[in-house]
Write a protein that holds these residues in place. Structure first.
Motif, PDB file in Angstrom:
ATOM      1  N   HIS A 150       0.866  -1.176   0.000  1.00 17.83           N
ATOM      2  CA  HIS A 150       0.000   0.000   0.000  1.00 17.83           C
ATOM      3  C   HIS A 150       0.902   1.225   0.000  1.00 17.83           C
ATOM      4  CE1 HIS A 150      -3.830  -1.985   1.909  1.00 17.83           C
ATOM      5  NE2 HIS A 150      -3.407  -2.614   0.841  1.00 17.83           N
ATOM      6  N   TYR A 236      -5.203   5.901  -1.353  1.00 22.14           N
ATOM      7  CA  TYR A 236      -3.920   5.211  -1.491  1.00 22.14           C
ATOM      8  C   TYR A 236      -4.016   4.221  -2.629  1.00 22.14           C
ATOM      9  CZ  TYR A 236      -6.091   1.213   0.935  1.00 22.14           C
ATOM     10  OH  TYR A 236      -6.907   0.174   1.292  1.00 22.14           O
ATOM     11  N   LYS A 237      -2.872   3.715  -3.083  1.00 22.78           N
ATOM     12  CA  LYS A 237      -2.833   2.729  -4.148  1.00 22.78           C
ATOM     13  C   LYS A 237      -2.282   1.417  -3.582  1.00 22.78           C
ATOM     14  CE  LYS A 237      -1.913   6.152  -7.763  1.00 22.78           C
ATOM     15  NZ  LYS A 237      -0.966   6.585  -8.833  1.00 22.78           N
ATOM     16  N   GLU A 239      -0.445  -2.490  -4.919  1.00 20.89           N
ATOM     17  CA  GLU A 239       0.190  -3.226  -6.013  1.00 20.89           C
ATOM     18  C   GLU A 239       0.539  -4.606  -5.518  1.00 20.89           C
ATOM     19  OE1 GLU A 239       4.342  -2.993  -8.633  1.00 20.89           O
ATOM     20  OE2 GLU A 239       3.470  -1.148  -7.808  1.00 20.89           O
TER      21      GLU A 239
END
Length: 242
Positions: A150, A236-237, A239
């Motif tokens: 995150h 937030y991102k 992956e």
């Protein structure tokens, strides 16, 4: 070829210290919403001066900055006790606190709070796996448990800076392509300020700031706390780790 250096900012909850002095006078830092969230002092012993701080809940902390040349060195940089299985290892933080006669305040953890900075030429060249290892302060012998990262990210003049949250590790990482930001802005101030915000948020469930960047960081940290359901996923991102 230059050695890879990781800059580790660490904080240890400690028993009330002795022989401390007022910290350096400086202008108010508006990162925090109140002046007394943390009060900084200097600890002096045998000609050595170190930083301690008292939060507004009455808890003392010892702060230290270390440069590490490997992930294993980084992992050990926040070890606050010397267990039997690390008997022969160089534990700089343990030795430093022993020399200063500082006693950790034991609360079920054997590691300090940590915030690591890594300067990179190309963020895309750093895998999500290695970003996770940084944020979690994992060494080469640690198993992989977390399957994604995150993070939040910003860009300035084409150079990116990414803030990555650890998962239940009392740690997080900053990875940046911007050397000027890293060395001239982050290390002198943000590394420790963001760590203080993280400590306060982790311990007391309150983010002591109304500033935009700290608020984004607080939301990011909440997203990786197993008992915290308040994070806004739009801020937030994530992956996956392959």
């Amino acid at each position: 070829m230059m050695k890879k250096i990781y800059y580790s900012e660490i904080a240890v909850p400690i028993e009330p210290p002795f022989g401390f002095m007022p910290g350096k006078e400086s202008a108010r830092d508006y990162t925090f919403d109140k002046e007394d969230r943390f009060r900084d002092y200097l600890l002096k012993k045998d000609g050595q001066i170190c930083d301690v701080s008292l939060d507004d809940k009455g808890q003392w902390y010892f702060f230290a900055s270390m440069e590490c040349e490997s992930m294993d060195d980084l992992k050990l940089s926040r070890q606050i006790f010397r267990p039997a299985y690390l008997k022969g290892k160089n534990l700089r933080l343990v030795d430093l606190m022993d020399n200063l006669e500082i006693k950790p305040f034991y609360e079920g953890h054997d590691k300090a709070y940590g915030h690591v900075l890594s300067l990179v030429k190309d963020l895309d060249a750093v895998s999500a796996f290695n970003q996770a290892r940084l944020a979690n302060y994992d060494g080469t012998d640690d198993p992989t448990i977390i399957k994604k990262i995150h993070f939040i990210e910003n860009e300035y003049k084409g150079e990116r800076t990414r803030f990555i949250s650890g998962f239940e590790t009392r740690s997080f990482a900053t990875v940046t392509e911007n050397e000027y930001y890293g060395k001239e802005i982050h290390l002198p101030g943000n590394a420790r300020n963001y760590l203080k915000l993280f400590i306060y948020f982790t311990r007391y469930g309150v983010l002591p700031s109304q500033q935009m960047m700290p608020r984004f960081l607080g939301n990011l940290w909440a997203s990786t706390q197993s008992l915290n359901t308040s994070a806004n996923p739009a801020l937030y991102k994530d992956e996956g780790i392959e």
